[in-house]
Design a protein around this motif. Structure first.
Motif, PDB file in Angstrom:
ATOM      1  N   GLU A  77       0.830  -1.212   0.000  1.00 11.23           N
ATOM      2  CA  GLU A  77       0.000   0.000   0.000  1.00 11.23           C
ATOM      3  C   GLU A  77       0.861   1.257   0.000  1.00 11.23           C
ATOM      4  N   ILE A  78       1.961   1.183   0.733  1.00 12.82           N
ATOM      5  CA  ILE A  78       2.863   2.332   0.788  1.00 12.82           C
ATOM      6  C   ILE A  78       3.458   2.592  -0.592  1.00 12.82           C
ATOM      7  N   ALA A  79       3.803   1.524  -1.299  1.00 15.63           N
ATOM      8  CA  ALA A  79       4.328   1.678  -2.654  1.00 15.63           C
ATOM      9  C   ALA A  79       3.288   2.356  -3.551  1.00 15.63           C
ATOM     10  N   ARG A  80       2.029   2.011  -3.359  1.00 18.46           N
ATOM     11  CA  ARG A  80       0.960   2.609  -4.176  1.00 18.46           C
ATOM     12  C   ARG A  80       0.753   4.092  -3.878  1.00 18.46           C
ATOM     13  N   MET A  81       1.175   4.498  -2.672  1.00 19.67           N
ATOM     14  CA  MET A  81       1.089   5.924  -2.331  1.00 19.67           C
ATOM     15  C   MET A  81       2.229   6.715  -2.964  1.00 19.67           C
ATOM     16  N   ARG A  82       2.994   6.051  -3.791  1.00 15.52           N
ATOM     17  CA  ARG A  82       4.087   6.668  -4.543  1.00 15.52           C
ATOM     18  C   ARG A  82       5.235   7.106  -3.638  1.00 15.52           C
ATOM     19  N   ILE A  83       5.564   6.190  -2.716  1.00 10.57           N
ATOM     20  CA  ILE A  83       6.829   6.256  -1.999  1.00 10.57           C
ATOM     21  C   ILE A  83       7.654   5.108  -2.589  1.00 10.57           C
ATOM     22  N   ALA A  84       8.866   5.409  -3.048  1.00  9.72           N
ATOM     23  CA  ALA A  84       9.698   4.350  -3.629  1.00  9.72           C
ATOM     24  C   ALA A  84      11.029   4.310  -2.911  1.00  9.72           C
ATOM     25  N   GLN A  85      11.644   3.131  -2.900  1.00  2.00           N
ATOM     26  CA  GLN A  85      12.962   3.049  -2.294  1.00  2.00           C
ATOM     27  C   GLN A  85      13.924   2.266  -3.167  1.00  2.00           C
ATOM     28  N   SER A  86      15.168   2.674  -3.059  1.00  2.00           N
ATOM     29  CA  SER A  86      16.250   1.893  -3.620  1.00  2.00           C
ATOM     30  C   SER A  86      17.024   1.381  -2.419  1.00  2.00           C
ATOM     31  N   PRO A  87      16.834   0.104  -2.073  1.00  2.00           N
ATOM     32  CA  PRO A  87      17.360  -0.385  -0.799  1.00  2.00           C
ATOM     33  C   PRO A  87      18.873  -0.560  -0.809  1.00  2.00           C
ATOM     34  N   GLU A  88      19.444  -0.674   0.382  1.00  2.00           N
ATOM     35  CA  GLU A  88      20.869  -0.952   0.505  1.00  2.00           C
ATOM     36  C   GLU A  88      21.181  -2.278  -0.188  1.00  2.00           C
ATOM     37  N   GLY A  89      22.281  -2.304  -0.917  1.00  2.00           N
ATOM     38  CA  GLY A  89      22.620  -3.533  -1.630  1.00  2.00           C
ATOM     39  C   GLY A  89      21.859  -3.684  -2.930  1.00  2.00           C
ATOM     40  N   ARG A  90      21.025  -2.678  -3.235  1.00  2.00           N
ATOM     41  CA  ARG A  90      20.345  -2.542  -4.546  1.00  2.00           C
ATOM     42  C   ARG A  90      19.227  -3.531  -4.802  1.00  2.00           C
ATOM     43  N   ARG A  91      19.428  -4.813  -4.476  1.00  2.00           N
ATOM     44  CA  ARG A  91      18.355  -5.807  -4.642  1.00  2.00           C
ATOM     45  C   ARG A  91      17.677  -5.775  -6.002  1.00  2.00           C
ATOM     46  N   ILE A  92      18.455  -5.652  -7.034  1.00  2.00           N
ATOM     47  CA  ILE A  92      17.870  -5.834  -8.356  1.00  2.00           C
ATOM     48  C   ILE A  92      17.678  -7.323  -8.599  1.00  2.00           C
ATOM     49  N   PHE A  93      16.922  -7.668  -9.638  1.00  2.00           N
ATOM     50  CA  PHE A  93      16.702  -9.076  -9.944  1.00  2.00           C
ATOM     51  C   PHE A  93      17.803  -9.531 -10.899  1.00  2.00           C
ATOM     52  N   PRO A  94      18.744 -10.366 -10.417  1.00  2.00           N
ATOM     53  CA  PRO A  94      19.954 -10.631 -11.205  1.00  2.00           C
ATOM     54  C   PRO A  94      19.707 -11.412 -12.493  1.00  2.00           C
ATOM     55  N   ARG A  95      18.663 -12.234 -12.537  1.00  2.00           N
ATOM     56  CA  ARG A  95      18.440 -13.066 -13.732  1.00  2.00           C
ATOM     57  C   ARG A  95      17.529 -12.388 -14.742  1.00  2.00           C
ATOM     58  N   MET A  96      16.932 -11.277 -14.326  1.00  2.00           N
ATOM     59  CA  MET A  96      16.065 -10.553 -15.256  1.00  2.00           C
ATOM     60  C   MET A  96      16.876  -9.489 -15.997  1.00  2.00           C
ATOM     61  N   SER A  97      16.400  -9.165 -17.192  1.00  2.00           N
ATOM     62  CA  SER A  97      17.076  -8.140 -17.987  1.00  2.00           C
ATOM     63  C   SER A  97      16.850  -6.764 -17.365  1.00  2.00           C
ATOM     64  N   VAL A  98      17.608  -5.797 -17.857  1.00  2.00           N
ATOM     65  CA  VAL A  98      17.419  -4.406 -17.445  1.00  2.00           C
ATOM     66  C   VAL A  98      15.968  -3.988 -17.685  1.00  2.00           C
ATOM     67  N   ALA A  99      15.443  -4.301 -18.876  1.00  2.00           N
ATOM     68  CA  ALA A  99      14.069  -3.915 -19.215  1.00  2.00           C
ATOM     69  C   ALA A  99      13.062  -4.537 -18.238  1.00  2.00           C
ATOM     70  N   GLU A 100      13.262  -5.827 -17.923  1.00  2.00           N
ATOM     71  CA  GLU A 100      12.331  -6.512 -17.013  1.00  2.00           C
ATOM     72  C   GLU A 100      12.412  -5.946 -15.595  1.00  2.00           C
ATOM     73  N   ASN A 101      13.625  -5.631 -15.166  1.00  2.00           N
ATOM     74  CA  ASN A 101      13.781  -5.005 -13.845  1.00  2.00           C
ATOM     75  C   ASN A 101      13.016  -3.685 -13.789  1.00  2.00           C
ATOM     76  N   LEU A 102      13.102  -2.908 -14.850  1.00  2.00           N
ATOM     77  CA  LEU A 102      12.418  -1.611 -14.861  1.00  2.00           C
ATOM     78  C   LEU A 102      10.898  -1.802 -14.855  1.00  2.00           C
ATOM     79  N   GLN A 103      10.429  -2.806 -15.601  1.00  2.00           N
ATOM     80  CA  GLN A 103       8.980  -3.078 -15.617  1.00  2.00           C
ATOM     81  C   GLN A 103       8.480  -3.462 -14.221  1.00  2.00           C
ATOM     82  N   MET A 104       9.317  -4.181 -13.463  1.00  2.00           N
ATOM     83  CA  MET A 104       8.924  -4.557 -12.097  1.00  2.00           C
ATOM     84  C   MET A 104       8.647  -3.311 -11.252  1.00  2.00           C
TER      85      MET A 104
END
Ligand code: ATP
Length: 242
Positions: A77-104
């Motif tokens: 719900e907090i994400a839907r209120m348009r609060i976003a975070q880039s967490p420590e250690g980044r936590r990107i999805f390593p097996r997904m492409s750049v495009a797929e990560n952005l879509q997430m």
């Protein structure tokens, strides 16, 4: 007239079992500001950001967003209120492409196809490197590129408040500088409100309008970025040799 802070944290407490990580924290972030949160390892900076995002839960105190009490709201719900975070250690999805990560990132909020397209344009304008690597797997990007991707993914949810946890961690100075410049651009051009947690106090305080120093789960000092940079206790603890 008084502006309502975009985010107001009052008397916030949070703990991991018996470990009290936040012991009554007060922080305000006004619309359009960049606010830096600095402090030593283990001071509770990441915990503050995570508690704002709903996990761990606040044990006491309040979190207000745009004048509304959001204490205890679930993370999605907090994400839907348009609060976003880039967490420590980044936590990107390593097996997904750049495009797929952005879509997430876009999936975190209700986003139309046109808004996704506009979001991608914006991210690629900010970080042209990501456009060049659009099909590459996240896990094979360099540290700096992964940080760009983590910020880009957060931007895809069209945040009003962006919270960044140590965006310069482990990056070469030149890359760190690019990341800080991108944050400044987002703030100046789009009026994005930013909370930045940093060990790199020098960079963060130069970037920020205001800053807070956290020690042992409490805010011990607050002021403009320029004021804090001049304080002898800040210089000795967080700037010299560090
Ligand atoms: P760093 O810069 O090292 O990330 P920080 O200021 O972000 O430090 P936190 O990560 O918020 O500090 O940690 C605050 C306190 O809470 C520390 O004492 C830490 O050991 C503890 N802590 C953090 N996460 C957990 C957890 N999942 N379980 C137990 N204790 C935790």
């Amino acid at each position: 007239t008084t502006t309502i802070p975009l985010l107001a944290v009052r008397g916030l407490r949070a703990a991991y079992g018996k470990i009290e990580a936040l012991k009554g924290v007060d922080v305000e972030i006004n619309p359009g500001e960049i606010v830096a949160l600095i402090g030593a390892n283990g001071a509770g900076k990441s915990t503050l950001m995570m508690t704002i995002f709903g996990r761990p839960r606040a044990r006491a105190g309040r979190i207000e967003y745009d004048g509304r009490d959001i204490t205890g709201a679930p993370t999605h719900e907090i994400a839907r209120m348009r609060i976003a975070q880039s967490p420590e250690g980044r936590r990107i999805f390593p097996r997904m492409s750049v495009a797929e990560n952005l879509q997430m990132g876009a999936d975190a909020t209700e986003t139309s196809e046109a808004e996704r397209e506009a979001g991608l344009e914006r991210v690629f304008a900010l970080f042209p490197r990501l456009k060049e690597r659009i099909a590459q797997r996240g896990g094979t990007l360099s540290g700096g590129e992964q940080q760009m991707l983590a910020i880009g993914r957060a931007l895809m949810s069209r945040p009003r408040l962006l919270m960044l946890d140590e965006p310069s961690l482990g990056l070469a100075p030149l890359i760190a500088k690019q990341i800080f410049e991108a944050i400044r651009t987002l703030n100046r051009q789009d009026g994005l409100t930013v909370l930045i947690v940093e060990q790199n106090a020098n960079h963060a305080l130069k970037l920020a309008n205001r800053g807070y120093v956290m020690v042992n789960g409490l805010i011990t000092l607050a002021g403009t970025g320029a004021e804090l940079l001049q304080r002898p206790e800040i210089r000795s603890a967080y700037l010299e040799g560090g």
